[in-house]
Design an enzyme around this catalytic site. Structure first.
Site, PDB file in Angstrom:
ATOM      1  N   LYS A 272       0.952  -1.213   0.016  1.00 52.74           N
ATOM      2  CA  LYS A 272      -0.042  -0.212  -0.145  1.00 52.74           C
ATOM      3  C   LYS A 272       0.839   1.100  -0.091  1.00 52.74           C
ATOM      4  CE  LYS A 272      -1.766   2.702   2.997  1.00 52.74           C
ATOM      5  NZ  LYS A 272      -1.819   4.128   2.266  1.00 52.74           N
TER       6      LYS A 272
ATOM      7  N   GLU B 289      10.449   0.908  10.080  1.00 50.19           N
ATOM      8  CA  GLU B 289      11.449   1.704   9.923  1.00 50.19           C
ATOM      9  C   GLU B 289      10.943   3.196  10.099  1.00 50.19           C
ATOM     10  OE1 GLU B 289      13.349   4.591   8.610  1.00 50.19           O
ATOM     11  OE2 GLU B 289      13.134   3.784   6.623  1.00 50.19           O
TER      12      GLU B 289
ATOM     13  N   CYS C  65      13.632  10.430   6.522  1.00 47.85           N
ATOM     14  CA  CYS C  65      13.478   9.784   8.317  1.00 47.85           C
ATOM     15  C   CYS C  65      14.874   9.819   8.813  1.00 47.85           C
ATOM     16  CB  CYS C  65      13.169   8.340   8.218  1.00 47.85           C
ATOM     17  SG  CYS C  65      13.895   7.476   6.885  1.00 47.85           S
TER      18      CYS C  65
ATOM     19  N   GLU D 130      10.662  15.121  15.301  1.00 51.37           N
ATOM     20  CA  GLU D 130      10.826  14.929  14.119  1.00 51.37           C
ATOM     21  C   GLU D 130       9.925  16.138  13.336  1.00 51.37           C
ATOM     22  OE1 GLU D 130       9.584  11.311  11.674  1.00 51.37           O
ATOM     23  OE2 GLU D 130      11.469  11.381  11.029  1.00 51.37           O
TER      24      GLU D 130
HETATM   25  P1  NDP Z   1       2.153   7.775   8.486  1.00 47.35           P
HETATM   26  O1  NDP Z   1       2.789   6.904   9.462  1.00 47.35           O
HETATM   27  O2  NDP Z   1       0.901   8.047   8.877  1.00 47.35           O
HETATM   28  O3  NDP Z   1       2.152   7.105   6.970  1.00 47.35           O
HETATM   29  C1  NDP Z   1       2.810   6.223   6.478  1.00 47.35           C
HETATM   30  C2  NDP Z   1       2.281   5.131   5.873  1.00 47.35           C
HETATM   31  O4  NDP Z   1       1.121   4.453   6.743  1.00 47.35           O
HETATM   32  C3  NDP Z   1       1.189   5.584   4.599  1.00 47.35           C
HETATM   33  O5  NDP Z   1       0.983   4.528   3.789  1.00 47.35           O
HETATM   34  C4  NDP Z   1      -0.202   5.783   5.440  1.00 47.35           C
HETATM   35  O6  NDP Z   1      -1.411   5.658   4.796  1.00 47.35           O
HETATM   36  C5  NDP Z   1       0.014   4.240   6.397  1.00 47.35           C
HETATM   37  N1  NDP Z   1      -0.899   4.366   7.612  1.00 47.35           N
HETATM   38  C6  NDP Z   1      -1.432   5.257   8.216  1.00 47.35           C
HETATM   39  N2  NDP Z   1      -2.097   5.114   9.471  1.00 47.35           N
HETATM   40  C7  NDP Z   1      -2.042   3.662   9.274  1.00 47.35           C
HETATM   41  C8  NDP Z   1      -2.469   2.662  10.402  1.00 47.35           C
HETATM   42  N3  NDP Z   1      -3.411   3.014  11.376  1.00 47.35           N
HETATM   43  N4  NDP Z   1      -2.458   1.531  10.081  1.00 47.35           N
HETATM   44  C9  NDP Z   1      -1.483   1.066   8.924  1.00 47.35           C
HETATM   45  N5  NDP Z   1      -1.012   1.779   8.006  1.00 47.35           N
HETATM   46  C10 NDP Z   1      -1.030   3.294   8.330  1.00 47.35           C
HETATM   47  O7  NDP Z   1       2.818   9.275   8.233  1.00 47.35           O
HETATM   48  P2  NDP Z   1       2.012  10.577   7.786  1.00 47.35           P
HETATM   49  O8  NDP Z   1       1.965  10.583   6.507  1.00 47.35           O
HETATM   50  O9  NDP Z   1       1.067  10.843   8.699  1.00 47.35           O
HETATM   51  O10 NDP Z   1       3.207  11.435   8.260  1.00 47.35           O
HETATM   52  C11 NDP Z   1       3.052  11.998   9.487  1.00 47.35           C
HETATM   53  C12 NDP Z   1       4.491  12.153   9.960  1.00 47.35           C
HETATM   54  O11 NDP Z   1       5.064  10.935  10.057  1.00 47.35           O
HETATM   55  C13 NDP Z   1       5.556  13.026   9.257  1.00 47.35           C
HETATM   56  O12 NDP Z   1       5.142  14.386   9.509  1.00 47.35           O
HETATM   57  C14 NDP Z   1       6.933  12.683   9.569  1.00 47.35           C
HETATM   58  O13 NDP Z   1       7.239  13.200  10.776  1.00 47.35           O
HETATM   59  C15 NDP Z   1       6.759  11.113   9.846  1.00 47.35           C
HETATM   60  N6  NDP Z   1       6.950  10.501   8.841  1.00 47.35           N
HETATM   61  C16 NDP Z   1       8.242   9.733   8.841  1.00 47.35           C
HETATM   62  C17 NDP Z   1       8.526   8.920   7.597  1.00 47.35           C
HETATM   63  C18 NDP Z   1       9.781   8.197   7.865  1.00 47.35           C
HETATM   64  O14 NDP Z   1      10.539   7.555   6.955  1.00 47.35           O
HETATM   65  N7  NDP Z   1      10.403   7.840   8.966  1.00 47.35           N
HETATM   66  C19 NDP Z   1       7.735   8.873   6.602  1.00 47.35           C
HETATM   67  C20 NDP Z   1       6.461   9.308   6.381  1.00 47.35           C
HETATM   68  C21 NDP Z   1       6.225  10.330   7.720  1.00 47.35           C
HETATM   69  P3  NDP Z   1      -1.992   7.128   4.149  1.00 47.35           P
HETATM   70  O15 NDP Z   1      -0.695   7.923   3.775  1.00 47.35           O
HETATM   71  O16 NDP Z   1      -3.064   6.714   3.295  1.00 47.35           O
HETATM   72  O17 NDP Z   1      -2.342   7.819   5.409  1.00 47.35           O
END
Ligand code: NDP
Length: 480
Positions: A183, A257, A291, A388
């Protein structure tokens, strides 16, 4: 003084063809979502709608998992060298279609074309090449142990490196004989859907890779599905924790991760101009949506003023704007939500007493933008030193001794990466030994290679991606 100006150098979008509507990619074909619901995906630099994307619900997730399950046995029975051929073929087609994929990535995600073209897409191909090489050599990767695939891997990826995270997940899963339901993030589905076309193009057996689009609830349904054997997640620590709670006690394998708050540590003997470049690359690469970004600068007190002067001067030369322009250094923020989060945290930093520096910088009217920002005079207790921000924002602190640098660098809940700038090899090793970080870069930053394992500890997660280590999360290893 004469000032260099740059003519516009936009990359053409002719190479990309985006469909109006995308269904789900299940069992080798396109399947409409059960609910009939679609959501819009946009270009964050212009807010223009690019396509309508399927919203997968629990029934769709179940269909995709069933397709992956059905495909698992024949895929596992295939000679490993045959599996390798498919993965090599994917790598080659990624190379052939690299320009199209780079443009699409920049259009949907906002990152500068020079990054998607020169970093993301070449690394995607490199990952598939690398893991294709392992597919028929697992007995050498794990001598004395029998390596068995787990079955169906559910993979959930974020929006900051959409196609690269897909490659990090799918390449090792296929090489180890697993099948996949992936996904992509809600805001950046287009390159994953282009990848589905590549899967068709290389005639991968139906069901080996399934791509389901949707929102957080779609990811949650995938995590909960009883017939998924392994979950691989990259994203926020908060969602990672939720996933860990859901998976606890189910016997599912899990790798996470998550976030980071890396220290980029500059000693007074470092090559300062080189370190300035490394600090800029560490935090402004991909708008800081990284990240492992070097979001905290720890600079030795004696050189702090000189270093910050050089850094500020360099920030004035960064070009912010159209991600498709080949001269752009800083593209668009990925979404309105992310922009709001960055603004909120920077506001908190200033309220807490940090001094803000932003170079003069024209920001386009439409789209989501945030200028390169430095917060100076930050202390350990400030939220901008602990949380972050995931944007182009650098928090600056000073230190006097190596011990103090280690103490400060490790004083966050995270442990993903760190950078050390010094001319002394012995000091690099001394620091690397003591830093709580999965990756420590020395006199460089944000370097990636498919042969090198990547991952964190503490709240940055567990499990490794890349290298031989990256095979392990997809295998049951039994004694021979
Ligand atoms: P999320 O952790 O919400 O999103 C990452 C992935 O998980 C997306 O595909 C998201 O789907 C999916 N997801 C969201 N909720 C769930 C759940 N309950 N169960 C399973 N999968 C889920 O990150 P955000 O996009 O909300 O970003 C928020 C913050 O996270 C950022 O500001 C940043 O600080 C951090 N972040 C860190 C990352 C990293 O690589 N370490 C990457 C991205 C974000 P969908 O997009 O459809 O909501």
């Amino acid at each position: 003084m004469a000032k260099w100006t740059y003519s516009e150098a936009p990359e053409s979008t002719d190479v990309v063809s985006i469909k109006d509507t995308y269904d789900l990619f299940i069992g080798g074909g396109w399947v409409a979502p059960e609910s009939g619901d679609y959501f819009k995906t946009i270009n964050p630099a212009t807010e223009e709608v690019l396509a309508a994307i399927s919203m997968a619900d629990e029934q769709d997730v179940d269909k995709a998992v069933s397709a992956a399950r059905e495909a698992a046995r024949p895929w596992q029975r295939l000679a490993p060298s045959q599996r390798a051929k498919y993965i090599f073929r994917i790598a080659r087609v990624v190379q052939e279609r690299s320009r199209e994929l780079a443009v699409l990535e920049s259009m949907n995600g906002g990152k500068p074309i020079k990054e998607s073209r020169d970093v993301d897409v070449p690394l995607v191909a490199a990952h598939f090449f690398y893991y294709a090489g392992w597919a028929d050599k697992l007995e050498y990767a794990f001598p004395g142990r029998r390596a068995k695939p787990l079955g169906v891997a559910g993979q959930i990826i974020p929006w900051n490196f959409p196609l690269l995270m897909l490659a990090w997940k799918i390449a090792p899963a296929l090489a180890t004989g697993n099948t996949v339901v992936l996904k992509p993030a809600e805001t950046t589905p287009l390159t994953a859907l282009a990848f589905a076309e590549i899967v068709q193009q290389v005639e991968l057996p139906p069901g080996v890779v399934n791509i389901i689009t949707g929102a957080g609830a779609t990811g949650a349904a995938l995590v909960k599905h009883p017939r998924v054997h392994k979950i691989a997640f990259t994203g926020s620590t908060e969602v990672g924790k939720e996933i860990q709670r859901t998976v606890a006690g189910t016997g599912k394998h899990l790798s996470l991760e998550l976030g980071g708050k890396a220290a980029n540590i500059v000693f007074d003997d470092a090559a300062l101009d080189q370190a300035v470049e490394g600090v800029v690359n560490g935090i402004f690469f991909n708008q800081g949506h990284v990240c492992c970004a070097g979001s905290r600068l720890l600079v030795q007190e004696g050189i702090a003023e000189r270093f910050l002067d050089k850094l500020k001067r360099r920030l004035g030369t960064l070009r912010l704007g159209d991600p498709l322009d080949k001269n752009t250094d800083i593209g668009a923020i990925n979404s309105r939500d992310q922009l709001e989060k960055i603004k909120r945290l920077v506001g908190i930093g200033v309220e807490e007493g940090a001094e803000i520096y932003q170079p003069p910088c024209e920001v386009p009217e439409r789209g989501f933008w945030f200028p390169p920002t430095v917060l100076m005079g930050v202390s350990q207790s400030h939220r901008v030193a602990q949380e972050e921000i995931f944007g182009p924002v650098l928090s600056v602190m000073t230190f006097r001794t190596p011990d103090e640098a280690v103490e400060k660098a490790n004083n966050t809940p995270f442990g993903l990466s760190a950078g050390v700038w010094t001319e002394k090899g012995s000091r690099i090793l001394w620091m690397a030994d003591r830093l709580d970080a999965g990756v420590v870069w020395a006199n460089t930053f944000n370097r990636f290679d498919p042969g090198s394992p990547f991952g964190g500890f503490k709240e940055s997660g567990f499990g490794r991606e890349g290298g031989r280590h990256g095979l392990e999360p997809y295998l049951d290893l039994e004694p021979l």
